[in-house]
Design a protein around this motif. Structure first.
Motif, short mmCIF file in Angstrom:
data_model
loop_
_atom_site.label_atom_id
_atom_site.label_comp_id
_atom_site.label_asym_id
_atom_site.label_seq_id
_atom_site.Cartn_x
_atom_site.Cartn_y
_atom_site.Cartn_z
N UNK A 45 44.80 34.91 39.17
CA UNK A 45 45.42 35.73 40.22
C UNK A 45 45.68 37.17 39.80
N UNK A 46 45.54 37.47 38.53
CA UNK A 46 46.10 38.73 38.06
C UNK A 46 45.05 39.78 37.71
N UNK A 47 43.87 39.72 38.33
CA UNK A 47 42.83 40.69 37.97
C UNK A 47 42.94 41.96 38.83
N UNK A 48 42.71 43.09 38.17
CA UNK A 48 42.63 44.36 38.90
C UNK A 48 41.28 44.44 39.63
N UNK A 49 41.17 45.39 40.55
CA UNK A 49 39.88 45.59 41.24
C UNK A 49 38.78 45.91 40.23
N UNK A 50 39.14 46.72 39.25
CA UNK A 50 38.17 47.10 38.22
C UNK A 50 37.69 45.86 37.45
N UNK A 51 38.63 44.96 37.14
CA UNK A 51 38.25 43.72 36.43
C UNK A 51 37.38 42.83 37.29
N UNK A 52 37.73 42.74 38.57
CA UNK A 52 36.91 41.92 39.48
C UNK A 52 35.50 42.49 39.57
N UNK A 53 35.39 43.80 39.63
CA UNK A 53 34.06 44.43 39.66
C UNK A 53 33.27 44.08 38.39
N UNK A 54 33.97 44.16 37.26
CA UNK A 54 33.29 43.84 36.00
C UNK A 54 32.81 42.39 35.99
N UNK A 55 33.67 41.48 36.43
CA UNK A 55 33.28 40.07 36.46
C UNK A 55 32.12 39.87 37.44
N UNK A 56 32.20 40.51 38.59
CA UNK A 56 31.14 40.35 39.59
C UNK A 56 29.78 40.81 39.06
N UNK A 57 29.84 41.84 38.24
CA UNK A 57 28.58 42.38 37.72
C UNK A 57 28.05 41.58 36.54
N UNK A 58 28.65 40.44 36.26
CA UNK A 58 28.06 39.56 35.25
C UNK A 58 26.63 39.16 35.67
N UNK A 59 26.38 39.15 36.97
CA UNK A 59 25.02 38.84 37.47
C UNK A 59 24.02 39.94 37.11
#
Lengths: 238, 238
Positions: B88-102
């Motif tokens: 629950x505690x991810x920043x938008x920047x972190x979510x972007x980074x995780x999303x770009x794992x692809x």
């Protein structure tokens, strides 16, 4: 000096900037003519062809004609030129072969060494009015090590229309200031700069021949002015 | 045996066929989680993510939703999964980074050596539902030596819609029988074959994990059945 640290991708103009269309066409068609019994002033032919192509492009850019592949525009101009140069006896197959000389252009000597160095640090792509298959065949022919093929065909538009530069930037998932347009033509750079891209110029003073009087030097303070693509790599990478 | 001498271009499915998304995502997010204090069963997470993406794609393919970039579909699925896995505690920047794992997937070990050999004889390109920037970033990350990037984004459609295969063939200036679709997924090959392309299959029996039961072997007599991409090069080039 402008901060160029954020640049992620370099877009290259191709005809004249990366490949030497005039010498390549002259060499290719001279050899082809010798083998096929067709003689002509192939250098004049090449220059004439290039200037016809520009007026055909303008028909599309102005909206007077729907988007048409460069291969088709080249072929239409070829038909006019064959008439003008009195070359009447070519088969359709031969005309196709001659038309595809634009797929067989050779690079200027600094292009491949410069691009290979740049590719290790940036995404490198042609942003050219050449159609996708033309640019791909040329890349295979001349060993141009592009990361991807950003023909303006993808955007159904021709440079210097702004949607070509912005379409490339958007496809790359970048912002305009992260992308540098690289060309030996001031008008291409001007159009790219107007929509926010960075710019790099180098001259190709023999592109059109010894009487060339255009694009001999930068007309604006572009972000980088280089001697050629090898020098562009030196300046960007150090 | 079918005559394969006319083949000029090879189109590759990417996710699962050229890159190992499950292991790559597991490795990447495990390391990222350790550095960021986030723990989860990242392998289950990766598999879940992949299955969400398929149902999101179907929304677009069915016409219920206009064409939407895969990055966006991945991000929507990620939001659902973060909730499901209690992260629950991810920043938008972190979510972007995780999303770009692809964008950061690694190749199967045979992919780069096989592709490099094939590139000397054929035009090689991804024909993938990954968007242009995803495929380009992945190619830079994994050293995939594509000649050009044939994301289905260019055609505003998703495989296995026929306009993706035919759009790629047309962009290359070729006929369907001059192009081979290459994949570890039978359904992709079936759709390509239905519009006239040649087909090559190899299995990736651990793509989904040890309990995989799909695409373990060819379901049709594809033109080539190989062990992997290195073996595909052996069979096509000899």
């Amino acid at each position: 000096m402008t901060d160029l640290r954020h640049i992620r991708a370099l877009l290259f103009d191709v005809f004249g900037s990366v490949v030497d269309w005039r010498s390549s066409i002259t060499r290719d068609l001279t050899a082809w003519g010798l083998a096929n019994g067709t003689t002509a002033d192939w250098e004049a032919f090449a220059r004439d062809w290039r200037s016809h192509y520009q007026s055909n492009l303008e028909e599309v850019r102005s909206g007077r004609r729907p988007f048409t592949l460069l291969d088709t525009l080249h072929r239409e101009a070829l038909n006019v030129l064959l008439e003008k140069y009195g070359i009447h006896d070519l088969s359709e197959h031969q005309k196709d072969h001659v038309n595809r000389v634009w797929h067989r252009l050779d690079a200027w000597p600094d292009s491949v060494p410069g691009l290979l160095r740049l590719k290790a640090h940036f995404t490198i792509a042609p942003l050219s009015n050449g159609n996708v298959s033309l640019l791909n065949n040329m890349a295979k022919h001349a060993a141009l090590p592009w990361d991807l093929n950003l023909s303006t065909q993808w955007f159904k538009a021709y440079k210097p229309m702004p949607e070509t530069y912005l379409g490339a930037v958007q496809a790359l998932g970048l912002e305009p200031e992260q992308v540098m347009m690289c060309a030996a033509h001031n008008d291409d750079l001007k159009a790219a700069q107007e929509v926010g891209l960075k710019t790099a110029f180098w001259p190709r003073p023999t592109e059109y021949g010894l009487d060339q009087n255009k694009d001999m030097k930068p007309t604006e303070p572009w972000h980088i002015v280089a001697k050629d693509i090898r020098d562009l790599a030196d300046q960007l990478i150090g």
